[in-house]
Design a protein around this motif. Sequence first.
Motif, PDB file in Angstrom:
ATOM      1  N   MET A  94      86.078  -3.940  25.505  1.00  0.00           N
ATOM      2  CA  MET A  94      87.447  -3.408  25.674  1.00  0.00           C
ATOM      3  C   MET A  94      88.289  -4.351  26.537  1.00  0.00           C
ATOM      4  O   MET A  94      89.409  -4.685  26.200  1.00  0.00           O
ATOM      5  N   LYS A  95      87.667  -4.791  27.634  1.00  0.00           N
ATOM      6  CA  LYS A  95      88.348  -5.679  28.568  1.00  0.00           C
ATOM      7  C   LYS A  95      88.747  -6.996  27.887  1.00  0.00           C
ATOM      8  O   LYS A  95      89.838  -7.517  28.072  1.00  0.00           O
ATOM      9  N   ARG A  96      87.795  -7.466  27.025  1.00  0.00           N
ATOM     10  CA  ARG A  96      88.015  -8.742  26.337  1.00  0.00           C
ATOM     11  C   ARG A  96      89.204  -8.633  25.359  1.00  0.00           C
ATOM     12  O   ARG A  96      89.992  -9.541  25.192  1.00  0.00           O
ATOM     13  N   ARG A  97      89.287  -7.460  24.714  1.00  0.00           N
ATOM     14  CA  ARG A  97      90.382  -7.247  23.763  1.00  0.00           C
ATOM     15  C   ARG A  97      91.747  -7.291  24.485  1.00  0.00           C
ATOM     16  O   ARG A  97      92.706  -7.863  24.005  1.00  0.00           O
ATOM     17  N   TRP A  98      91.778  -6.657  25.664  1.00  0.00           N
ATOM     18  CA  TRP A  98      93.011  -6.672  26.446  1.00  0.00           C
ATOM     19  C   TRP A  98      93.404  -8.107  26.803  1.00  0.00           C
ATOM     20  O   TRP A  98      94.568  -8.491  26.741  1.00  0.00           O
ATOM     21  N   LEU A  99      92.352  -8.847  27.146  1.00  0.00           N
ATOM     22  CA  LEU A  99      92.582 -10.240  27.522  1.00  0.00           C
ATOM     23  C   LEU A  99      93.178 -11.012  26.340  1.00  0.00           C
ATOM     24  O   LEU A  99      94.133 -11.787  26.474  1.00  0.00           O
ATOM     25  N   PHE A 100      92.600 -10.740  25.126  1.00  0.00           N
ATOM     26  CA  PHE A 100      93.055 -11.423  23.920  1.00  0.00           C
ATOM     27  C   PHE A 100      94.532 -11.099  23.628  1.00  0.00           C
ATOM     28  O   PHE A 100      95.374 -11.988  23.489  1.00  0.00           O
ATOM     29  N   TRP A 101      94.847  -9.787  23.572  1.00  0.00           N
ATOM     30  CA  TRP A 101      96.229  -9.396  23.251  1.00  0.00           C
ATOM     31  C   TRP A 101      97.196  -9.799  24.368  1.00  0.00           C
ATOM     32  O   TRP A 101      98.344 -10.161  24.110  1.00  0.00           O
ATOM     33  N   GLY A 102      96.688  -9.758  25.583  1.00  0.00           N
ATOM     34  CA  GLY A 102      97.507 -10.179  26.720  1.00  0.00           C
ATOM     35  C   GLY A 102      97.919 -11.634  26.577  1.00  0.00           C
ATOM     36  O   GLY A 102      99.091 -11.994  26.762  1.00  0.00           O
ATOM     37  N   SER A 103      96.953 -12.482  26.197  1.00  0.00           N
ATOM     38  CA  SER A 103      97.272 -13.912  26.028  1.00  0.00           C
ATOM     39  C   SER A 103      98.266 -14.123  24.896  1.00  0.00           C
ATOM     40  O   SER A 103      99.185 -14.926  24.992  1.00  0.00           O
ATOM     41  N   ILE A 104      98.069 -13.381  23.775  1.00  0.00           N
ATOM     42  CA  ILE A 104      98.995 -13.517  22.632  1.00  0.00           C
ATOM     43  C   ILE A 104     100.415 -13.170  23.070  1.00  0.00           C
ATOM     44  O   ILE A 104     101.375 -13.896  22.791  1.00  0.00           O
ATOM     45  N   ILE A 105     100.551 -12.052  23.816  1.00  0.00           N
ATOM     46  CA  ILE A 105     101.887 -11.612  24.258  1.00  0.00           C
ATOM     47  C   ILE A 105     102.517 -12.657  25.183  1.00  0.00           C
ATOM     48  O   ILE A 105     103.703 -12.990  25.062  1.00  0.00           O
ATOM     49  N   MET A 106     101.695 -13.217  26.069  1.00  0.00           N
ATOM     50  CA  MET A 106     102.186 -14.251  26.997  1.00  0.00           C
ATOM     51  C   MET A 106     102.724 -15.457  26.219  1.00  0.00           C
ATOM     52  O   MET A 106     103.804 -15.987  26.503  1.00  0.00           O
ATOM     53  N   VAL A 107     101.950 -15.903  25.216  1.00  0.00           N
ATOM     54  CA  VAL A 107     102.353 -17.075  24.427  1.00  0.00           C
ATOM     55  C   VAL A 107     103.653 -16.778  23.691  1.00  0.00           C
ATOM     56  O   VAL A 107     104.600 -17.581  23.698  1.00  0.00           O
ATOM     57  N   LEU A 108     103.725 -15.585  23.071  1.00  0.00           N
ATOM     58  CA  LEU A 108     104.941 -15.223  22.326  1.00  0.00           C
ATOM     59  C   LEU A 108     106.157 -15.177  23.246  1.00  0.00           C
ATOM     60  O   LEU A 108     107.236 -15.659  22.898  1.00  0.00           O
ATOM     61  N   ALA A 109     105.951 -14.609  24.443  1.00  0.00           N
ATOM     62  CA  ALA A 109     107.060 -14.512  25.400  1.00  0.00           C
ATOM     63  C   ALA A 109     107.533 -15.902  25.791  1.00  0.00           C
ATOM     64  O   ALA A 109     108.734 -16.175  25.867  1.00  0.00           O
ATOM     65  N   PHE A 110     106.588 -16.806  25.989  1.00  0.00           N
ATOM     66  CA  PHE A 110     106.933 -18.164  26.388  1.00  0.00           C
ATOM     67  C   PHE A 110     107.749 -18.865  25.295  1.00  0.00           C
ATOM     68  O   PHE A 110     108.788 -19.473  25.547  1.00  0.00           O
ATOM     69  N   VAL A 111     107.235 -18.718  24.038  1.00  0.00           N
ATOM     70  CA  VAL A 111     107.926 -19.363  22.908  1.00  0.00           C
ATOM     71  C   VAL A 111     109.347 -18.809  22.766  1.00  0.00           C
ATOM     72  O   VAL A 111     110.313 -19.545  22.588  1.00  0.00           O
ATOM     73  N   THR A 112     109.470 -17.467  22.886  1.00  0.00           N
ATOM     74  CA  THR A 112     110.798 -16.841  22.748  1.00  0.00           C
ATOM     75  C   THR A 112     111.741 -17.350  23.829  1.00  0.00           C
ATOM     76  O   THR A 112     112.881 -17.714  23.555  1.00  0.00           O
ATOM     77  N   LEU A 113     111.257 -17.384  25.060  1.00  0.00           N
ATOM     78  CA  LEU A 113     112.102 -17.855  26.170  1.00  0.00           C
ATOM     79  C   LEU A 113     112.525 -19.306  25.986  1.00  0.00           C
ATOM     80  O   LEU A 113     113.686 -19.657  26.178  1.00  0.00           O
ATOM     81  N   ALA A 114     111.549 -20.140  25.576  1.00  0.00           N
ATOM     82  CA  ALA A 114     111.836 -21.568  25.402  1.00  0.00           C
ATOM     83  C   ALA A 114     112.885 -21.770  24.317  1.00  0.00           C
ATOM     84  O   ALA A 114     113.824 -22.539  24.480  1.00  0.00           O
ATOM     85  N   SER A 115     112.750 -21.041  23.198  1.00  0.00           N
ATOM     86  CA  SER A 115     113.711 -21.261  22.117  1.00  0.00           C
ATOM     87  C   SER A 115     115.070 -20.688  22.502  1.00  0.00           C
ATOM     88  O   SER A 115     116.107 -21.233  22.143  1.00  0.00           O
ATOM     89  N   ALA A 116     115.079 -19.578  23.259  1.00  0.00           N
ATOM     90  CA  ALA A 116     116.365 -19.020  23.692  1.00  0.00           C
ATOM     91  C   ALA A 116     117.087 -20.013  24.595  1.00  0.00           C
ATOM     92  O   ALA A 116     118.284 -20.229  24.469  1.00  0.00           O
TER      93      ALA A 116
END
Length: 237
Positions: free
Chosen positions: A1-23
């Motif tokens: 369960m913990k690992r899954r959170w880590l996985f989705w957490g990283s995906i969200i972080m990457v997406l947020a970074f990409v969105t911010l950079a392109s904005a």
Amino acid sequence: MKRRWLFWGSIIMVLAFVTLASAKWLISWHTGQSWHTPLAGRVIVLDAGHGGPDGGAVGGSIEEKDITLKITKDIRNYLQEMGAIVIMTRDRDTDLADDDFSGSHKTQDLVRRAKMVNKTHPDAFVSIHMNAIPMPSLHGAQTFYHPKSSENRKLALFIQDSLKQNLENTKRYAKPIGHVYLLKKAEAPSALVEVGFLSNAAERALLIQPNYQKKAASSISQGIMRYFTNEKIPSDQ
Ligand SMILES: [Zn+2]
């Protein structure tokens, strides 16, 4: 369960970074702060002095209207390369007055140039001229502005500073002038550049050379570009 959170957490972080950079990129592109097109989104009106029946100053067999047109076209090209939208009051050998106008041709021409500038609501307006006076020793470029606004002075100081640095032919300063119709009427930040003296034989020989015209045009364009940056305003003393 913990690992899954880590996985989705990283995906969200990457997406947020990409969105911010392109904005951030989009904002910088939109506001013209991008390094390769520093004038993106800026509208500049350029005025090649005189034209048509009004040849302007004369030196030897050279008429002012021809040199102003060539240099103004070069400035247009440089500004467009920097991303600006450029509008010229004229792009051929003509003035803006009607051929059959019974009143003052010159007045109708200038009134129409001023209307064109103000209708466009540009970010800056620059008029290009050549000097000629009965003192053949005088030479060098000089920028003028109407003292009604500090923005006019700022624009003129940047243009004069770039001309001084690049042409190395003048110690003149940007100067306030009250009686030039176009500068008086223009609502946008404005300057008028007397690129050189047609009455000085050596300078006239330079002013007719395409390379020198491009050098002067590039200096004026650089001055216009610097006006829109946060650079410290050059001194006028
Ligand atoms: Zn002139």
